[in-house]
Design a protein around this motif. Sequence first.
Motif, PDB file in Angstrom:
ATOM      1  N   ALA A   4     -31.548 -12.749  26.284  1.00 34.62           N
ATOM      2  CA  ALA A   4     -31.798 -12.018  27.526  1.00 34.62           C
ATOM      3  C   ALA A   4     -32.642 -12.836  28.505  1.00 34.62           C
ATOM      4  O   ALA A   4     -32.451 -12.754  29.720  1.00 34.62           O
ATOM      5  CB  ALA A   4     -32.482 -10.691  27.230  1.00 34.62           C
ATOM      6  N   LEU A   5     -33.567 -13.639  27.987  1.00 28.08           N
ATOM      7  CA  LEU A   5     -34.396 -14.464  28.872  1.00 28.08           C
ATOM      8  C   LEU A   5     -33.648 -15.701  29.358  1.00 28.08           C
ATOM      9  O   LEU A   5     -33.929 -16.205  30.442  1.00 28.08           O
ATOM     10  CB  LEU A   5     -35.696 -14.859  28.175  1.00 28.08           C
ATOM     11  N   VAL A   6     -32.692 -16.172  28.579  1.00 23.10           N
ATOM     12  CA  VAL A   6     -31.840 -17.278  29.047  1.00 23.10           C
ATOM     13  C   VAL A   6     -31.057 -16.795  30.259  1.00 23.10           C
ATOM     14  O   VAL A   6     -30.955 -17.490  31.275  1.00 23.10           O
ATOM     15  CB  VAL A   6     -30.887 -17.774  27.936  1.00 23.10           C
ATOM     16  N   GLY A   7     -30.553 -15.569  30.176  1.00 15.39           N
ATOM     17  CA  GLY A   7     -29.798 -14.988  31.278  1.00 15.39           C
ATOM     18  C   GLY A   7     -30.644 -14.785  32.521  1.00 15.39           C
ATOM     19  O   GLY A   7     -30.133 -14.794  33.639  1.00 15.39           O
ATOM     20  N   ALA A   8     -31.966 -14.616  32.340  1.00 14.61           N
ATOM     21  CA  ALA A   8     -32.871 -14.441  33.477  1.00 14.61           C
ATOM     22  C   ALA A   8     -33.290 -15.785  34.078  1.00 14.61           C
ATOM     23  O   ALA A   8     -34.130 -15.830  34.966  1.00 14.61           O
ATOM     24  CB  ALA A   8     -34.097 -13.652  33.040  1.00 14.61           C
TER      25      ALA A   8
END
Length: 193
Positions: A67-71
Amino acid sequence: MTKLAVYCGSATPADLTYIDAARHVGRTLAQRGIGVVYGGGRLGLMGAVADAALEAGGEVIGVIPEALVGAEVAHRGCTRLHVVQTMHQRKQLFTDLSDGFVTLPGGVGTMDELWEAISWSQLGYHDKPVGLLNVAGFYDQLIAFNRHMADTGFIRPQHRGILIHDDSIEGLLDAMAAYRPHETIFAMKASRL
């Protein structure tokens, strides 16, 4: 110690003392041949530790939830970047990949990581040193509270020494290298608990 998990904030505080300290930690670990295992981010203290270690020729292993990679907060310059599904997987991989833990200033997530490392040590899930870098007195009250928990009997005498703290990374690393594992809760009989 060949690799240490470094827990710290992803925020950039107004007081750049914390960023400077994070950079110093990254450089020092690289100079000592100690790889950094950290949260995989490019922002705040996380990014400062990673960038400084990489600039000094060190190994930097990021562990970040998808999810943080996507952010778009992932540090793409890491030696290796592990992408996991959950925070639980992230913390387990920190433990699996490292020989100990160093906590720099941070917020709620950093506290979660620190206390889990201490709890897992106390129980016996790992026997690795848990260090706290007290930058500019940031952790004075936490150190006092940890002592208060021990003084009131909520931390057993055998576990008082789990949390290792120092004001300098050099002193902290030396103390962590001298750490000797304690008796774990899993090894104790019920009558001693």
